[in-house]
Design an enzyme around this catalytic site. Structure first.
Site, PDB file in Angstrom:
ATOM      1  N   LYS A  55       0.723  -1.080   0.106  1.00  0.00           N
ATOM      2  CA  LYS A  55      -0.069  -0.030  -0.153  1.00  0.00           C
ATOM      3  C   LYS A  55       0.899   1.180   0.179  1.00  0.00           C
ATOM      4  O   LYS A  55       0.660   2.028  -0.806  1.00  0.00           O
ATOM      5  CB  LYS A  55      -0.553  -0.083   1.279  1.00  0.00           C
ATOM      6  CG  LYS A  55      -2.148  -1.031   0.988  1.00  0.00           C
ATOM      7  CD  LYS A  55      -2.772  -1.417   2.275  1.00  0.00           C
ATOM      8  CE  LYS A  55      -3.899  -2.553   2.019  1.00  0.00           C
ATOM      9  NZ  LYS A  55      -4.469  -2.980   3.005  1.00  0.00           N
ATOM     10  N   GLN A  99      -5.054  -1.877   9.448  1.00  0.00           N
ATOM     11  CA  GLN A  99      -4.842  -3.219   8.832  1.00  0.00           C
ATOM     12  C   GLN A  99      -5.537  -4.540   9.774  1.00  0.00           C
ATOM     13  O   GLN A  99      -5.188  -4.415  10.836  1.00  0.00           O
ATOM     14  CB  GLN A  99      -3.429  -3.413   8.450  1.00  0.00           C
ATOM     15  CG  GLN A  99      -3.042  -4.821   7.824  1.00  0.00           C
ATOM     16  CD  GLN A  99      -3.652  -4.650   6.165  1.00  0.00           C
ATOM     17  OE1 GLN A  99      -3.533  -3.708   5.594  1.00  0.00           O
ATOM     18  NE2 GLN A  99      -4.189  -5.775   5.872  1.00  0.00           N
ATOM     19  N   ASP A 122     -11.498   2.439   3.911  1.00  0.00           N
ATOM     20  CA  ASP A 122     -11.834   0.876   3.840  1.00  0.00           C
ATOM     21  C   ASP A 122     -13.179   0.752   3.769  1.00  0.00           C
ATOM     22  O   ASP A 122     -13.809  -0.155   3.317  1.00  0.00           O
ATOM     23  CB  ASP A 122     -11.267   0.316   4.946  1.00  0.00           C
ATOM     24  CG  ASP A 122      -9.953  -0.756   4.405  1.00  0.00           C
ATOM     25  OD1 ASP A 122      -9.944  -1.060   3.502  1.00  0.00           O
ATOM     26  OD2 ASP A 122      -9.309  -1.110   5.445  1.00  0.00           O
TER      27      ASP A 122
END
Ligand code: NAD
Length: 295
Positions: A55, A99, A122
């Site tokens: 990322k 994460q 997200d």
């Protein structure tokens, strides 16, 4: 024998990353600010480290500032929430990504709910999940968004097609169901307690596999000509001990029957990261009062 068209996720993702870089450049010129993405990694989960590094690299390629936050695996839930609170207040940061998975002593729902919904790239904050199900503007979770973008390269019109989603997780299966319904598909969900998964899949025009079960979907599960999207990323080291991943779809047998199929690697994986960049830019535009860019 006619083999399925292989949907090149790497190429489609590269095109999206170029678009992300264009939008980032425009933002810089028009506002004098750089979009910023903070990734929060708690502990030293090996796969998570790989994802977070990927990322960070993608951000660099699209001129998005990356803030790589690493926290110890024994951090308390309250301390983690307060770290996120700081990122919520930081003007340089447009997107905050925690994460997953988090260590077992931390409640992921509390942590995901502590991210500012405007920075929730997200799309896992309950407010954004609710907006997704109500068909309102939101952040579309990256992996399901990548799947739909790949599907659209094969089917301009998804209306009336029977889509089977294998898996019902909050991060992949459930948001996919919402997106497929919005596209007017007829949707069936197959999960770990489903008794006749193979039979259900055989009636599908579209199968999206997200079960985390290597090679579970075989050629005789697939209707001839159907489109198969493989979300699975399962570690399968070679006999020599080299790292390798395989999907949830048995590529060899399915590609003899399907009309189109995504490979693993090189299918949904690169799209997930490209969609994360797009979401970060969407968040950056919205925070600066700029209309959503066409993507
Ligand atoms: P998860 O473990 O949270 O959920 C798996 C789902 O599959 C569950 O809902 C379960 O009911 C269902 N399932 C399990 N066994 C099944 C079976 N035998 N038959 C039918 N359904 C079954 O997993 P997840 O986070 O949704 O991820 C699924 C897979 O996708 C994993 O391989 C993961 O690594 C991969 N993944 C890939 C990306 C990407 O970018 N490509 C992103 C996220 C997850």
């Amino acid at each position: 024998m006619r083999l399925a068209t292989v949907i090149d996720g790497t190429a489609h993702a590269a095109a999206l990353r170029r678009r992300a870089a264009e939008i980032a450049g425009r933002l810089r010129r028009e506002t004098g600010t750089a979009p910023g993405l903070a990734t929060v990694l708690v502990g030293d989960h090996p796969a998570s480290q790989v994802y977070v590094r990927a990322k960070g690299r993608a951000c660099a390629g699209a001129e998005v500032s990356a803030f790589d936050i690493r926290l110890p695996g024994d951090i308390s839930e309250a301390r983690l929430a307060s770290e996120i609170e700081q990122l919520n207040r930081d003007e340089r940061i447009d997107g905050v990504l925690v994460q997953l998975p988090l260590p077992r002593h931390i409640d992921p729902h509390r942590i995901l709910g502590s991210i500012d919904p405007a920075k929730d790239v997200d799309g896992f904050h309950p407010l954004n999940v609710g907006r997704l199900w109500n068909g309102l503007p939101t952040m579309i979770p990256c992996t399901p968004q990548g799947c739909i973008r790949l599907l659209r390269t094969v089917h301009i019109d998804l209306s009336g097609r029977h889509a089977v989603v294998i898996g019902r997780s909050n991060i992949v299966g459930k948001p996919l169901v919402a997106l497929l319904l919005q596209a007017d598909c007829t949707v069936t969900v197959v999960h770990s307690k489903t008794r006749n998964a193979d039979e259900i899949c055989r009636s599908a025009d579209i199968v999206i596999a997200a079960a985390g079960r290597p090679g579970m979907v075989k050629g005789d599960w697939i209707k001839p000509g159907a489109t198969v999207i493989d979300v699975g990323i399962n570690p399968a080291p070679t006999p020599e001990g080299r790292g390798r991943v395989v999907g949830d779809v048995d590529f060899l047998s399915v590609s003899e029957i399907a009309g189109a199929i995504t490979p693993v690697p090189g299918g949904v994986g690169p799209m997930t990261i490209a969609c994360l960049l797009l979401n970060t830019l969407l968040a950056a535009c919205r925070r600066r009062g700029i209309a959503d860019p066409a993507i």
